[in-house]
Design an enzyme around this catalytic site. Structure first.
Site, PDB file in Angstrom:
ATOM      1  N   LYS A  54       0.842  -1.201   0.000  1.00  0.00           N
ATOM      2  CA  LYS A  54       0.000   0.000   0.000  1.00  0.00           C
ATOM      3  C   LYS A  54       0.876   1.251   0.000  1.00  0.00           C
ATOM      4  O   LYS A  54       0.631   2.199  -0.747  1.00  0.00           O
ATOM      5  CB  LYS A  54      -0.930   0.013   1.220  1.00  0.00           C
ATOM      6  CG  LYS A  54      -2.116  -0.932   1.075  1.00  0.00           C
ATOM      7  CD  LYS A  54      -2.885  -1.101   2.389  1.00  0.00           C
ATOM      8  CE  LYS A  54      -3.935  -2.203   2.236  1.00  0.00           C
ATOM      9  NZ  LYS A  54      -4.489  -2.670   3.506  1.00  0.00           N
ATOM     10  N   GLN A  98      -4.820  -1.261   9.550  1.00  0.00           N
ATOM     11  CA  GLN A  98      -4.772  -2.618   9.002  1.00  0.00           C
ATOM     12  C   GLN A  98      -5.396  -3.611   9.973  1.00  0.00           C
ATOM     13  O   GLN A  98      -5.087  -3.609  11.174  1.00  0.00           O
ATOM     14  CB  GLN A  98      -3.310  -2.995   8.707  1.00  0.00           C
ATOM     15  CG  GLN A  98      -3.124  -4.319   8.010  1.00  0.00           C
ATOM     16  CD  GLN A  98      -3.637  -4.355   6.570  1.00  0.00           C
ATOM     17  OE1 GLN A  98      -3.747  -3.333   5.898  1.00  0.00           O
ATOM     18  NE2 GLN A  98      -3.968  -5.535   6.096  1.00  0.00           N
ATOM     19  N   ASP A 121     -11.214   3.133   4.056  1.00  0.00           N
ATOM     20  CA  ASP A 121     -11.679   1.743   4.004  1.00  0.00           C
ATOM     21  C   ASP A 121     -13.199   1.682   3.862  1.00  0.00           C
ATOM     22  O   ASP A 121     -13.749   0.632   3.520  1.00  0.00           O
ATOM     23  CB  ASP A 121     -11.326   1.023   5.324  1.00  0.00           C
ATOM     24  CG  ASP A 121     -10.097   0.130   5.201  1.00  0.00           C
ATOM     25  OD1 ASP A 121      -9.859  -0.396   4.102  1.00  0.00           O
ATOM     26  OD2 ASP A 121      -9.406  -0.040   6.219  1.00  0.00           O
TER      27      ASP A 121
END
Ligand code: GUN
Length: 301
Positions: A54, A98, A121
């Site tokens: 990422k 995460q 997200d």
């Protein structure tokens, strides 16, 4: 019939290039460089790889990338303090924590502490609610990528029967909302669904997001249907000697070879949905940066 393979890797590369161009324009015309902060707690090797990817892809897209690597014994209060700091940082437009988090941390409390307008997200309940009622928000990356690939492959989706197998908050539910927003007739199937093969055979669009290797068989698929395989499952290598050494391969939730005999279009694993997830994360970061600057997020060609 042999299905057309939907090349998610190529699609993701094109989308990333468009996001980079749009992000460069945002910087040149409005002085805003999109910034993404990724937070990882602990040493889980798979998560470390995802987070490194990422960071690299964010930088390659010309955006600011900050990675916060926290020790396994970080307390929930310490993590919440970092999130408060990132929420207040005007140079950071996207925050991604995460998952999974260590057991001593309440993931829902952490995700709920992220400013919804920085929640790239799309996991915050405010963004789930915005999606459900059709307000602009941030949409979870994997279903967003699936929706973009479907619209590219099929054009207008209205009136099509869509069956989503899997009811997770991260994929199944938002996927169903996105398909409903495209005027599909949507059914969400799950572990208690009766006669799943018969239901799946009604689908013009079949999305498999169950996390079970090669669960969806060829005879579950309506001839000509479009099949989107969200699964990423590690199974032993086909070569027994390699399997004995612990070597693995990645398969989806769909038995690809069987399904490709029946479907009209299908995403492979790897190289289908997976690459779209990071491309959509970059797009969400750019979207959040545009909104913070009062600019309409319109992606050029
Ligand atoms: N862990 C595995 N996939 C994801 C994802 O898409 N977002 C976050 N935050 N964590 C993950």
């Amino acid at each position: 019939m042999t299905a057309e393979r939907i090349d998610g890797k190529a699609f993701a590369a094109r989308l990333t290039a468009r996001v980079k161009a749009a992000s460069d324009r945002l910087q040149a015309e409005h002085g805003v460089k999109p910034g993404l902060a990724v937070v990882i707690v602990g040493e889980d090797p798979a998560s470390q790889i995802y987070v490194r990817n990422k960071g690299e892809q964010t930088q390659a897209a010309g955006m600011r990338s900050d990675t916060h690597r926290l020790a396994d014994d970080t307390t929930q209060d310490q993590l919440l303090a970092l999130i408060a700091q990132l929420n207040a940082d005007p140079g950071i437009h996207g925050i991604l924590v995460q998952l999974p988090l260590p057991d001593h941390i309440d993931s829902a409390a952490v995700l709920g502490a992220i400013d919804p307008d920085k929640d790239v997200d799309g996991f915050h309940v405010v963004n789930a609610g915005r999606l459900a009622v059709g307000l602009p928000g941030l949409v979870p990356c994997t279903p967003l990528g699936c929706s973009l690939m479907l619209k590219d492959a099929l054009g207008d989706l209205s009136g099509l029967n869509a069956v989503v197998i899997g009811r997770s908050n991260i994929v199944g539910k938002p996927m169903a909302q996105l398909l409903l927003a495209e005027s599909c007739t949507v059914t969400i199937a799950h572990s208690r669904t009766r006669d799943l093969p018969a239901l799946a055979r009604t689908a013009d669009i079949l999305v498999a997001a169950v996390g079970r290797p090669e669960f969806v068989r060829g005879d579950w698929i309506k001839p000509g249907a479009t099949v989107i395989d969200v699964g990423i499952n590690r199974v032993p290598s086909l070569d027994p000697a390699k399997a004995a050494e612990g070597k693995t391969r990645v398969v989806g939730d769909v038995a690809y070879a069987e399904a490709a005999e029946v479907a009209g279009r299908i995403t492979p694993v790897p190289g289908g949905v997976g690459p779209m997830t990071i491309a959509c994360l970059l797009m969400n970061t750019w979207t959040a940066a545009c909104r913070s600057a009062g600019v309409e997020p319109v992606l050029g060609e």
